[in-house]
Motif scaffolding. Sequence first.
Motif, PDB file in Angstrom:
ATOM      1  N   GLN A  46       0.817  -1.217   0.000  1.00  0.00           N
ATOM      2  CA  GLN A  46       0.000   0.000   0.000  1.00  0.00           C
ATOM      3  C   GLN A  46       0.853   1.271   0.000  1.00  0.00           C
ATOM      4  O   GLN A  46       0.373   2.334  -0.384  1.00  0.00           O
ATOM      5  CB  GLN A  46      -0.973   0.003   1.174  1.00  0.00           C
ATOM      6  N   TYR A  47       2.094   1.161   0.434  1.00  0.00           N
ATOM      7  CA  TYR A  47       2.975   2.338   0.469  1.00  0.00           C
ATOM      8  C   TYR A  47       3.700   2.566  -0.848  1.00  0.00           C
ATOM      9  O   TYR A  47       4.381   3.568  -1.010  1.00  0.00           O
ATOM     10  CB  TYR A  47       3.981   2.216   1.624  1.00  0.00           C
ATOM     11  N   PHE A  48       3.552   1.643  -1.782  1.00  0.00           N
ATOM     12  CA  PHE A  48       4.175   1.791  -3.091  1.00  0.00           C
ATOM     13  C   PHE A  48       3.367   2.784  -3.926  1.00  0.00           C
ATOM     14  O   PHE A  48       2.136   2.716  -3.937  1.00  0.00           O
ATOM     15  CB  PHE A  48       4.181   0.458  -3.854  1.00  0.00           C
ATOM     16  N   PRO A  49       4.021   3.678  -4.663  1.00  0.00           N
ATOM     17  CA  PRO A  49       3.279   4.451  -5.668  1.00  0.00           C
ATOM     18  C   PRO A  49       2.708   3.467  -6.695  1.00  0.00           C
ATOM     19  O   PRO A  49       3.244   2.369  -6.878  1.00  0.00           O
ATOM     20  CB  PRO A  49       4.338   5.340  -6.311  1.00  0.00           C
ATOM     21  N   TRP A  50       1.643   3.867  -7.371  1.00  0.00           N
ATOM     22  CA  TRP A  50       0.967   2.917  -8.262  1.00  0.00           C
ATOM     23  C   TRP A  50       1.910   2.348  -9.321  1.00  0.00           C
ATOM     24  O   TRP A  50       1.785   1.191  -9.713  1.00  0.00           O
ATOM     25  CB  TRP A  50      -0.298   3.522  -8.875  1.00  0.00           C
ATOM     26  N   GLN A  51       2.867   3.162  -9.790  1.00  0.00           N
ATOM     27  CA  GLN A  51       3.803   2.680 -10.809  1.00  0.00           C
ATOM     28  C   GLN A  51       4.686   1.553 -10.241  1.00  0.00           C
ATOM     29  O   GLN A  51       4.919   0.546 -10.908  1.00  0.00           O
ATOM     30  CB  GLN A  51       4.704   3.816 -11.323  1.00  0.00           C
ATOM     31  N   ALA A  52       5.158   1.730  -9.009  1.00  0.00           N
ATOM     32  CA  ALA A  52       5.986   0.701  -8.376  1.00  0.00           C
ATOM     33  C   ALA A  52       5.153  -0.547  -8.080  1.00  0.00           C
ATOM     34  O   ALA A  52       5.648  -1.678  -8.178  1.00  0.00           O
ATOM     35  CB  ALA A  52       6.615   1.246  -7.094  1.00  0.00           C
ATOM     36  N   LEU A  57       3.872  -6.163  -9.419  1.00  0.00           N
ATOM     37  CA  LEU A  57       2.986  -7.178  -9.996  1.00  0.00           C
ATOM     38  C   LEU A  57       3.626  -7.858 -11.207  1.00  0.00           C
ATOM     39  O   LEU A  57       3.552  -9.079 -11.343  1.00  0.00           O
ATOM     40  CB  LEU A  57       1.643  -6.560 -10.388  1.00  0.00           C
ATOM     41  N   ALA A  58       4.254  -7.071 -12.067  1.00  0.00           N
ATOM     42  CA  ALA A  58       4.908  -7.649 -13.257  1.00  0.00           C
ATOM     43  C   ALA A  58       6.043  -8.582 -12.858  1.00  0.00           C
ATOM     44  O   ALA A  58       6.189  -9.678 -13.418  1.00  0.00           O
ATOM     45  CB  ALA A  58       5.420  -6.538 -14.162  1.00  0.00           C
ATOM     46  N   VAL A  59       6.828  -8.178 -11.867  1.00  0.00           N
ATOM     47  CA  VAL A  59       7.956  -8.996 -11.417  1.00  0.00           C
ATOM     48  C   VAL A  59       7.459 -10.274 -10.750  1.00  0.00           C
ATOM     49  O   VAL A  59       7.961 -11.378 -11.033  1.00  0.00           O
ATOM     50  CB  VAL A  59       8.876  -8.185 -10.466  1.00  0.00           C
ATOM     51  N   THR A  60       6.469 -10.169  -9.871  1.00  0.00           N
ATOM     52  CA  THR A  60       5.986 -11.365  -9.169  1.00  0.00           C
ATOM     53  C   THR A  60       5.245 -12.306 -10.120  1.00  0.00           C
ATOM     54  O   THR A  60       5.303 -13.524  -9.949  1.00  0.00           O
ATOM     55  CB  THR A  60       5.107 -11.003  -7.955  1.00  0.00           C
ATOM     56  N   PHE A  61       4.565 -11.749 -11.125  1.00  0.00           N
ATOM     57  CA  PHE A  61       3.914 -12.587 -12.136  1.00  0.00           C
ATOM     58  C   PHE A  61       4.965 -13.322 -12.964  1.00  0.00           C
ATOM     59  O   PHE A  61       4.893 -14.552 -13.138  1.00  0.00           O
ATOM     60  CB  PHE A  61       3.014 -11.742 -13.046  1.00  0.00           C
ATOM     61  N   THR A  62       5.946 -12.586 -13.451  1.00  0.00           N
ATOM     62  CA  THR A  62       6.992 -13.180 -14.283  1.00  0.00           C
ATOM     63  C   THR A  62       7.793 -14.214 -13.496  1.00  0.00           C
ATOM     64  O   THR A  62       8.047 -15.323 -13.987  1.00  0.00           O
ATOM     65  CB  THR A  62       7.916 -12.083 -14.847  1.00  0.00           C
ATOM     66  N   ILE A  65       5.856 -17.472 -13.070  1.00  0.00           N
ATOM     67  CA  ILE A  65       5.878 -18.411 -14.198  1.00  0.00           C
ATOM     68  C   ILE A  65       7.029 -19.395 -14.005  1.00  0.00           C
ATOM     69  O   ILE A  65       6.853 -20.608 -14.099  1.00  0.00           O
ATOM     70  CB  ILE A  65       5.991 -17.663 -15.539  1.00  0.00           C
ATOM     71  N   TYR A  66       8.196 -18.864 -13.708  1.00  0.00           N
ATOM     72  CA  TYR A  66       9.372 -19.714 -13.500  1.00  0.00           C
ATOM     73  C   TYR A  66       9.208 -20.570 -12.242  1.00  0.00           C
ATOM     74  O   TYR A  66       9.468 -21.777 -12.269  1.00  0.00           O
ATOM     75  CB  TYR A  66      10.635 -18.855 -13.392  1.00  0.00           C
ATOM     76  N   ILE A  67       8.805 -19.951 -11.136  1.00  0.00           N
ATOM     77  CA  ILE A  67       8.672 -20.646  -9.853  1.00  0.00           C
ATOM     78  C   ILE A  67       7.696 -21.816  -9.972  1.00  0.00           C
ATOM     79  O   ILE A  67       7.989 -22.938  -9.563  1.00  0.00           O
ATOM     80  CB  ILE A  67       8.211 -19.658  -8.755  1.00  0.00           C
ATOM     81  N   CYS A  68       6.519 -21.539 -10.536  1.00  0.00           N
ATOM     82  CA  CYS A  68       5.487 -22.582 -10.648  1.00  0.00           C
ATOM     83  C   CYS A  68       5.911 -23.687 -11.603  1.00  0.00           C
ATOM     84  O   CYS A  68       5.662 -24.869 -11.336  1.00  0.00           O
ATOM     85  CB  CYS A  68       4.154 -21.966 -11.059  1.00  0.00           C
ATOM     86  N   GLN A  69       6.562 -23.319 -12.703  1.00  0.00           N
ATOM     87  CA  GLN A  69       7.039 -24.340 -13.645  1.00  0.00           C
ATOM     88  C   GLN A  69       8.106 -25.215 -13.000  1.00  0.00           C
ATOM     89  O   GLN A  69       8.094 -26.439 -13.141  1.00  0.00           O
ATOM     90  CB  GLN A  69       7.587 -23.698 -14.914  1.00  0.00           C
ATOM     91  N   SER A  70       9.006 -24.590 -12.264  1.00  0.00           N
ATOM     92  CA  SER A  70      10.071 -25.331 -11.587  1.00  0.00           C
ATOM     93  C   SER A  70       9.499 -26.357 -10.609  1.00  0.00           C
ATOM     94  O   SER A  70       9.915 -27.521 -10.591  1.00  0.00           O
ATOM     95  CB  SER A  70      10.978 -24.341 -10.846  1.00  0.00           C
ATOM     96  N   PHE A  88      -1.293 -15.591  -4.522  1.00  0.00           N
ATOM     97  CA  PHE A  88      -0.653 -14.390  -3.978  1.00  0.00           C
ATOM     98  C   PHE A  88      -0.745 -13.256  -4.992  1.00  0.00           C
ATOM     99  O   PHE A  88      -1.225 -12.167  -4.688  1.00  0.00           O
ATOM    100  CB  PHE A  88       0.827 -14.667  -3.662  1.00  0.00           C
ATOM    101  N   VAL A  89      -0.272 -13.512  -6.200  1.00  0.00           N
ATOM    102  CA  VAL A  89      -0.229 -12.473  -7.225  1.00  0.00           C
ATOM    103  C   VAL A  89      -1.641 -12.042  -7.621  1.00  0.00           C
ATOM    104  O   VAL A  89      -1.911 -10.851  -7.784  1.00  0.00           O
ATOM    105  CB  VAL A  89       0.589 -12.934  -8.450  1.00  0.00           C
TER     106      VAL A  89
END
Length: 159
Positions: A46-52, A57-62, A65-70, A88-89
Amino acid sequence: MINKTTQVALGSISGFLAFGFGSGLAPKAPGTWGTLAAIPFLFLWQYFPWQAYLVMLAVTFTAGIYICQSVTNKLGVHDHGGIVWDEFVGLWLTFFMVELTWQSILIGFVLFRVFDILKPFPIKWLDSKVKGGFGIMIDDVLAGVFAAVILHILMAYIL
């Protein structure tokens, strides 16, 4: 004796993340427990600016993909019920640009779980057709989008 699932969940960083810091090991309703385990992070995000927040979200989603596939590869099971990083995401996406109150958290949690469990079109289609780490992640992300839209409407007009 530790079973293979527990060994994978606790034996590596990818397993620990995929199983939601252990929340996915719950014997009943691991997706719900995983979603609950994602809530405390909202108080940080909640303390992140919307851009961050979008970058997070993009980093945790990406990464998801690797984490779940592994973990899928290690377990030999596509979308094992204990893999909850996607929850989570999806939940974090539900709360993008939402003021955190006990009401918004409760409603957002319920909305996300309803969309994740019922899987209305096209979520169910994606869940059945898209495989691998991307497939595991995308249906929950879409459930998060659906939940976010409704939560924003409710926040604007009712809450």
